[in-house]
Design a protein around this motif. Structure first.
Motif, short mmCIF file in Angstrom:
data_model
loop_
_atom_site.label_atom_id
_atom_site.label_comp_id
_atom_site.label_asym_id
_atom_site.label_seq_id
_atom_site.Cartn_x
_atom_site.Cartn_y
_atom_site.Cartn_z
N THR A 48 -8.09 8.15 -6.62
CA THR A 48 -8.10 8.47 -5.19
C THR A 48 -8.62 7.28 -4.38
OG1 THR A 48 -8.48 10.77 -5.76
CG2 THR A 48 -8.83 10.17 -3.47
N ALA A 85 -3.96 2.45 1.28
CA ALA A 85 -3.74 2.91 2.67
C ALA A 85 -4.51 2.03 3.65
CB ALA A 85 -4.17 4.37 2.80
N LEU A 101 -2.71 -1.21 4.14
CA LEU A 101 -1.54 -1.04 4.99
C LEU A 101 -1.94 -0.98 6.47
CD1 LEU A 101 0.43 1.59 2.87
CD2 LEU A 101 0.89 -0.86 3.05
N MET A 102 -3.04 -0.28 6.75
CA MET A 102 -3.53 -0.24 8.14
C MET A 102 -3.98 -1.61 8.60
SD MET A 102 -5.70 3.24 8.63
CE MET A 102 -6.33 3.33 6.98
N ILE A 135 -2.87 -4.52 7.53
CA ILE A 135 -1.67 -5.33 7.75
C ILE A 135 -1.06 -5.00 9.12
CG2 ILE A 135 0.72 -5.63 6.98
CD1 ILE A 135 -0.29 -5.33 4.09
N THR A 136 -0.97 -3.70 9.42
CA THR A 136 -0.42 -3.26 10.71
C THR A 136 -1.21 -3.84 11.88
OG1 THR A 136 0.35 -1.20 9.70
CG2 THR A 136 0.15 -1.22 12.09
N ASN A 173 5.98 -7.20 6.29
CA ASN A 173 6.39 -5.81 6.05
C ASN A 173 6.85 -5.62 4.61
OD1 ASN A 173 5.82 -5.10 8.65
ND2 ASN A 173 7.95 -4.83 9.30
N CYS A 174 7.58 -6.62 4.09
CA CYS A 174 8.03 -6.54 2.69
C CYS A 174 6.83 -6.52 1.75
CB CYS A 174 8.94 -7.72 2.35
SG CYS A 174 10.55 -7.60 3.11
N GLY A 210 3.94 -5.30 2.46
CA GLY A 210 3.37 -3.95 2.58
C GLY A 210 4.15 -2.95 1.74
N LEU A 211 5.48 -3.07 1.76
CA LEU A 211 6.33 -2.18 0.97
C LEU A 211 6.05 -2.38 -0.52
CD1 LEU A 211 8.24 -0.24 2.35
CD2 LEU A 211 10.12 -1.81 1.95
N VAL A 267 3.01 -0.55 -1.62
CA VAL A 267 3.26 0.88 -1.85
C VAL A 267 3.91 1.07 -3.23
CG1 VAL A 267 4.53 2.91 -1.06
CG2 VAL A 267 3.42 1.42 0.59
N ALA A 315 2.44 3.15 -6.41
CA ALA A 315 3.21 4.23 -7.04
C ALA A 315 3.34 3.98 -8.54
CB ALA A 315 4.58 4.35 -6.39
N LEU A 316 3.56 2.72 -8.94
CA LEU A 316 3.70 2.39 -10.37
C LEU A 316 2.39 2.64 -11.12
CD1 LEU A 316 5.88 -0.85 -10.44
CD2 LEU A 316 6.48 1.42 -11.26
N LEU A 337 -0.03 4.67 -10.29
CA LEU A 337 -0.28 6.11 -10.39
C LEU A 337 0.63 6.74 -11.44
CD1 LEU A 337 -0.89 7.20 -6.69
CD2 LEU A 337 -2.55 6.77 -8.48
N TRP A 338 1.87 6.25 -11.56
CA TRP A 338 2.78 6.74 -12.59
C TRP A 338 2.20 6.47 -13.98
CZ3 TRP A 338 6.88 9.72 -13.59
CH2 TRP A 338 7.58 9.52 -14.77
N LEU A 376 5.67 -1.95 9.98
CA LEU A 376 5.46 -1.51 8.60
C LEU A 376 5.40 0.02 8.55
CD1 LEU A 376 4.90 -2.32 5.69
CD2 LEU A 376 2.50 -2.56 6.24
N TRP A 386 8.94 1.24 8.49
CA TRP A 386 9.61 0.95 7.21
C TRP A 386 9.17 1.93 6.13
CZ3 TRP A 386 10.67 -4.79 5.61
CH2 TRP A 386 11.28 -5.46 6.67
N TYR A 409 5.39 14.29 -9.95
CA TYR A 409 4.88 12.96 -9.64
C TYR A 409 5.43 12.46 -8.31
CZ TYR A 409 4.89 7.91 -9.42
OH TYR A 409 4.79 6.63 -8.97
N THR A 433 3.45 11.60 -4.87
CA THR A 433 3.48 10.22 -4.38
C THR A 433 4.04 10.16 -2.96
OG1 THR A 433 3.84 9.49 -6.65
CG2 THR A 433 4.24 7.87 -4.93
N MET A 453 -1.20 4.60 9.45
CA MET A 453 -0.69 3.40 10.13
C MET A 453 -0.21 3.74 11.53
SD MET A 453 1.44 1.19 7.39
CE MET A 453 2.06 2.56 6.43
#
Lengths: 204, 204
Positions: free
Chosen positions: A84, A91, A94-95, A97-98, A121-122, A124-125, A128, A132-133, A135-136, B38, B41, B80, B84, B95
């Motif tokens: 968590t 998160a 990301l904020m 960066i914004t 932006n890329c 930042g993506l 994410v 996700a990876l 957490l997977w 961002l 996106w 999952y 996510t 954001m």
């Protein structure tokens, strides 16, 4: 493994503290107010919980004082809060960066999508996707440590595995026939496995 | 349960699409560029994955065509990706809040911490706490549906439970003594339980 995990997290904690000090110094030098944004609020909360996590993890899992039942009870909470905090830090990034793009890009403005904005932006993506990876990977049962290894890891450093001891006593002391013995030891082994699995899988 | 889950998510999807249309109309009416930040996106990515999730969930779990092994294989991925997407949506909201506060609060500025900024920052913090609580609940094994219920839920609507059928056949056809029977049926039941648990717990 345990030491690598603790060591890397201690290094990360030290780097986080150095960065926080740098941010406050930078703000103070430039007369920028501290701690006004949502980014700063959530970021500081994450760092506080991270240091708590590190401190409690050290006290429960590295020092030899905590009994095994306590370790077993704490491990799911430890894994949950670790993941968590990880998600919260993403998160926060990301904020950040914004914010930074809005403040830094004025001419041309962020809203006119200059190449720099697209590039960041890329990034930042990708952040994410990275989250996700992770957490997977962390949530797949077959990518976890096998149950026996896990039982060993739950013990204090240098301790002996209690599961094997209990089982061998049970096998030695039994006077029942072979079928019953098979059922008993089988059930005991399954019970042990199930406990270990529960401890592992109850984590995210 | 399955229908409530699908129904509520369909309503949420419709609301998300209405909101997206509203955002684009608002931007176009005010000559504000679309999709530069961002926030936009990652938000659009989340909505696209959400609609994919809903579509695949409908095809695999609600329509009666998908075989049980496929359902069993897909359920961990479904859980999952659901969680996510949920976490990504919270990050997107954070954001969005950050952007909105920077743009909307000019006099007094966001950086001077007016009451409105403090209030909305608190809302953002509550959003993080809400996300952490949901992830906690979703990742606790003892808050999951019991294994038998889960096996039923994996079947097409109106189907019969295959686990019980297989077990009764095995019990009827056995000619071994009582002890062996006990071992067999016990092992089979445990195997079934373990499969169900794996399907459940392999999810976050």
């Amino acid at each position: 493994m345990k030491f690598i995990h603790a060591g890397l997290n201690t290094i990360a904690m030290i780097l986080a503290i150095v960065s926080l000090v740098a941010v406050f110094e930078y703000h103070n030098a430039g007369n920028i107010p501290n701690m006004y944004s949502l980014h700063s609020w959530i970021g500081l909360t994450a760092v506080i919980f991270y240091s708590l996590q590190l401190f409690l993890g050290f006290a429960v899992f590295l020092l030899p004082f905590a009994p095994v039942p306590l370790r077993r009870a704490v491990i799911p909470i430890h894994v949950y809060s670790g993941l968590t905090i990880f998600a919260t830090v993403i998160a926060t990034a990301l904020m950040g960066i914004t914010e930074k793009l809005i403040f830094a890009l004025q001419n041309p403005a962020y809203s006119s999508s200059p190449p720099e904005a697209t590039f960041v932006n890329c990034l930042g993506l990708l952040l994410v996707i990275f989250g996700a990876l992770i957490l997977w990977m962390a949530s797949r049962p077959h990518w976890k440590r096998p149950p026996e290894e896990n039982a060993k890891a739950l013990l204090p450093v240098g301790g002996t595995a209690e599961g094997t001891e209990a089982e061998s006593t049970m096998t030695d002391g039994s006077q029942a026939d072979k079928a019953d013995l098979r059922i008993n030891s089988d059930a005991a082994r399954k019970q042990n496995l199930k406990l270990d699995e529960a401890a592992q899988r109850s984590t995210m």
